[in-house]
Write a protein that holds these residues in place. Structure first.
Motif, PDB file in Angstrom:
ATOM      1  N   ASN A  28      -7.393   9.224   6.871  1.00 41.30           N
ATOM      2  CA  ASN A  28      -8.630   8.794   7.503  1.00 41.30           C
ATOM      3  C   ASN A  28      -8.970   9.724   8.681  1.00 41.30           C
ATOM      4  O   ASN A  28     -10.116  10.154   8.855  1.00 41.30           O
ATOM      5  N   MET A  41      -4.224   7.777  -2.737  1.00 37.96           N
ATOM      6  CA  MET A  41      -4.832   7.330  -1.479  1.00 37.96           C
ATOM      7  C   MET A  41      -6.286   7.772  -1.344  1.00 37.96           C
ATOM      8  O   MET A  41      -6.807   7.854  -0.229  1.00 37.96           O
ATOM      9  N   SER A  94       3.288   6.319   4.476  1.00 39.80           N
ATOM     10  CA  SER A  94       2.493   5.423   3.633  1.00 39.80           C
ATOM     11  C   SER A  94       1.107   5.095   4.154  1.00 39.80           C
ATOM     12  O   SER A  94       0.293   4.558   3.431  1.00 39.80           O
ATOM     13  N   ALA A  95       0.834   5.341   5.444  1.00 40.50           N
ATOM     14  CA  ALA A  95      -0.392   4.789   6.009  1.00 40.50           C
ATOM     15  C   ALA A  95      -1.605   5.656   5.711  1.00 40.50           C
ATOM     16  O   ALA A  95      -1.558   6.887   5.792  1.00 40.50           O
ATOM     17  N   ALA A  96      -2.693   4.981   5.389  1.00 39.76           N
ATOM     18  CA  ALA A  96      -3.937   5.667   5.085  1.00 39.76           C
ATOM     19  C   ALA A  96      -4.552   6.304   6.330  1.00 39.76           C
ATOM     20  O   ALA A  96      -5.430   7.152   6.232  1.00 39.76           O
ATOM     21  N   SER A  97      -4.069   5.894   7.519  1.00 43.61           N
ATOM     22  CA  SER A  97      -4.705   6.364   8.753  1.00 43.61           C
ATOM     23  C   SER A  97      -4.598   7.869   8.921  1.00 43.61           C
ATOM     24  O   SER A  97      -5.487   8.495   9.506  1.00 43.61           O
ATOM     25  N   GLY A 127       0.813  -1.216   0.000  1.00 46.42           N
ATOM     26  CA  GLY A 127       0.000   0.000   0.000  1.00 46.42           C
ATOM     27  C   GLY A 127       0.842   1.259   0.000  1.00 46.42           C
ATOM     28  O   GLY A 127       0.334   2.337   0.305  1.00 46.42           O
ATOM     29  N   ALA A 186      -9.000   6.405  -1.649  1.00 49.87           N
ATOM     30  CA  ALA A 186      -9.928   5.486  -0.980  1.00 49.87           C
ATOM     31  C   ALA A 186     -10.022   5.773   0.513  1.00 49.87           C
ATOM     32  O   ALA A 186     -11.049   5.537   1.141  1.00 49.87           O
ATOM     33  N   ALA A 187      -8.943   6.308   1.094  1.00 45.75           N
ATOM     34  CA  ALA A 187      -8.930   6.554   2.539  1.00 45.75           C
ATOM     35  C   ALA A 187      -9.689   7.823   2.906  1.00 45.75           C
ATOM     36  O   ALA A 187     -10.106   7.985   4.042  1.00 45.75           O
TER      37      ALA A 187
END
Lengths: 306, 365
Positions: free
Chosen positions: B226, B242, B220-223, B44, B244-245
């Motif tokens: 979010n 990204m 890299s994290a979608a959090s 991801g 989608a997040a």
């Protein structure tokens, strides 16, 4: 300034809760004499199982329970190895970490970085919209963690079962003579630690990040190993330690954001440095115990003469 | 592990003083390509962007590419994987992380007939080329989008460690934002980790608590996105699209297009026309290896036009994100008027430009 403090206090529980939950689990296991180095692995399976369950279309609370179940299942393997087959506890713990990380990497690979609707904060629920920010920003898992804290303390220090558990950790031979089933108690304690570590892992994915990626426990399991020593194997100590370690991390990041020059690497070192300080003080004060269960890591065999 | 960490690039220049042989590299047998990843390819983020390049190599060059995942950044483990591939006749090997630099360089010396590539690596030789992208150029464009999206006059960015390749992203972002809104404030926070989605979400919230209404992630994290989405803030992703997040709040993502590098490069190896770059491959918007992902729903046509103008100017060489006169936040002159920050200074970038709030921890030695 008060705005900054309030914001920090608001996020503090989310930093401390996973450390608190896994730390309580370790207290259970180690008070029964089983040295448990496996929280990093047990949290990993909890985080992955929780996330995959929610991604599979289930309710976040089902995800949390699935995480608990996964942590328990992995701890069963660890428990069988050290309690039934009497494997060396340090090595078995490290092997369990490797196993947990490996399993999550294999099973979870198709689900990396997929955001999901995790556990709602109280302010996002219908009835919690008017709560003050300090409370409204928490998930229901925070009060659950506090209840578990009291429950672990109560079981350990206010019940006969807890007395037997601690007796096994102090002197398994004596406990055995007194009629305690050493293996059953140790296995139960290990399973309890797996359940709490699984919950801590599920907290990370389902309540906090709302996404799963490989290795997302990111060393928190190792912090917990140090935290329990820092807490001198006391539930209340685990709470203070979790608040201190989690609070420092939250503070470090927030001070950076406002541009205060804070030595972040020293902050990252704090859990381990404080643990060393606590151990040193304990050993300097002659007669005073570090609180370490006397038979921690000891492999008890009934036929052994002492 | 996952993200490029190229702080040693500058120092490693010393190791590269030997002049390169000008002759092009030639394969001795039919091309067989292998990619080696330090974690899962579908992570991801960084690896997934490279893996998209691998897929393009397969489809556009008609090759079957072998993939090895989870090969740790340890010399012995990587070397074992390389040895195995070479033994099986693979002669084009692509590594994907800075941590492979040393072991790959040794393998390249041991196997002169094999072509080696390494993403965000630091070594180059007759049969080895490291590659990275001028990500700060794309971050400059993202800064323009962020500044236009911000109503509070405060934007933020979370990043990994204070190393050159990360610092130039933050500075590029701030420079782009200032080109639109001169007094905009950019809050920068390092997580001191490459890979901790829990912390990235928490840092994103810390930035929002400072009053920022656009959060960009250099990780890299979608959090992180979010968390911004939940608070109704705008966000900018990195490595991959990204959206989608944060389907509502995302304005764009800074993305890699490694196919633009890998396909022609590997084709050149097969043709016998490949000559490794002496200092490694290091290009940006003009080569198309970085860019912006499709815009989010809230981005206006006016903003898009500003980005196109800046992009064209950067490609034409008329605009440089770090053109002089450029001072650090503390007021030290870093680039004199009429000059542009050198590549060497880029790799060692250890300062914030003006307009950035935040603490840069002492750089790692």
């Amino acid at each position: 300034m008060s705005e900054f403090l309030l914001a920090w206090l608001t996020v503090l529980p989310s930093y401390a809760a996973p450390l608190l939950l896994a730390g309580l689990g370790l207290v259970l296991s180690e008070r029964a004499g089983v040295l448990n180095l496996a929280p990093e692995g047990m949290m990993a399976v909890g985080a992955m199982t929780g996330a995959l369950t929610v991604l599979g279309g289930h309710d976040p609370w089902t995800g949390v329970l699935a995480g608990v179940a996964a942590g328990t299942a992995l701890s069963l393997g660890f428990g069988l190895a050290v309690v039934v087959f009497r494997a060396e506890q340090t090595l078995a713990g490290l092997a369990t970490v490797a196993l947990g990380l490996g399993i999550t990497g294999v099973i979870g690979r198709a689900h990396v970085q997929k955001p999901f609707e995790g556990l709602a904060r109280l302010s996002e629920t219908g009835w919690g919209a008017d709560l003050p920010r300090l409370i409204g920003q928490q998930t229901l898992l925070i009060p659950v963690a506090l209840v578990l804290l009291v429950a672990v303390w109560w079981v350990l220090f206010r019940t006969a079962a807890g007395l037997r558990l601690r007796a096994v950790g102090e002197d398994p031979a004596a406990a055995d003579v007194a009629g305690a089933n050493v293996q059953a108690i140790q296995l139960a304690a290990v399973l309890g630690s797996g359940a709490l570590c699984g919950l801590a892992g599920a907290y990370l994915s389902v309540a906090s990040a709302h996404v799963w990626v490989e290795g997302m426990v990111a060393g928190r399991g190792w912090v917990v190993v140090a935290l329990v020593i820092f807490a001198r194997w006391r539930p209340a100590g685990v709470l203070w330690g979790a608040l201190l370690f989690g609070g420092t991390e939250a503070l470090t990041l927030r001070l950076q954001a406002v541009g205060v020059d804070f030595p972040v690497y020293l902050g990252a070192m704090l859990p381990y440095a404080l643990t060393l300080v606590v151990l040193t003080i304990a050993s300097l004060r002659r007669g005073a115990s570090s609180g370490e269960p006397s038979a921690l890591g000891f492999i008890y065999l009934r036929q052994d003469k002492h | 592990m996952k993200a490029p960490n190229t702080i040693l690039a500058a120092t490693s220049l010393l190791a590269l003083l030997l002049p390169l042989d000008a002759a092009a590299f030639e394969l001795k047998s039919a091309p067989k390509v292998a990619f080696i990843y330090a974690s899962t390819a579908q992570d991801g983020g960084w690896n997934e962007a490279l893996d998209a390049g691998r897929a393009a190599v397969e489809s556009e060059l008609g090759l079957d590419v072998a993939v090895a995942e989870n090969i740790p950044e340890e010399a012995t483990r990587l070397r074992a994987a390389i040895d195995l591939y070479v033994k099986r006749g693979y002669n084009i090997i692509v590594g994907t992380t800075y941590g492979y630099s040393e072991a790959m360089s040794e393998a390249a010396a041991a196997y002169p007939d094999v072509a080696f590539f390494n993403a965000s690596g630091v070594h180059n030789s007759e049969n080895m080329e490291s590659f990275y992208a001028r990500t700060y150029e794309a971050w400059y464009l993202a800064g323009i989008v962020a500044a236009d999206a911000s109503e509070s006059g405060k934007i933020g960015m979370l990043a990994g460690f204070p190393v050159g390749v990360v610092n130039w992203d933050i500075n590029g972002f701030a420079q782009g934002a200032k080109s639109v809104t001169p007094d905009i404030e950019t809050v920068a926070v390092y997580t001191n980790s490459w890979w901790d989605p829990v912390k990235e979400g928490q840092v994103s919230e810390a930035i929002l608590d400072q009053g920022a209404d656009v959060v960009a992630t250099d990780l890299s994290a979608a959090s992180a996105l979010n968390a911004a989405e939940k608070r109704g803030a705008k966000s900018i992703g990195y490595q991959l699209d990204m959206s989608a997040a944060a389907p509502e709040g995302i304005v764009t993502s800074v993305v890699f297009h490694w196919d633009q590098y890998l396909v022609p490069r590997i084709k050149a190896v097969i043709d016998g026309s490949w000559e490794p770059e002496e200092w490694g491959y290091f290009e940006g918007l003009s080569a198309g290896v970085v860019g912006l992902a499709p815009y989010g729903p809230s981005v206006s046509d006016e903003t898009k036009a500003k980005v196109e103008t800046a992009k064209a100017a950067i490609i034409a060489g008329e605009l440089a994100p770090f053109a002089g006169p450029l001072s650090s936040r503390e007021g030290d002159e870093k680039v004199a008027a009429g000059e542009v920050l050198s590549d060497e200074a880029l790799w060692g970038m250890d300062f914030f430009v003006t307009g950035i709030t935040g603490t840069m921890p002492a750089a790692q030695e």
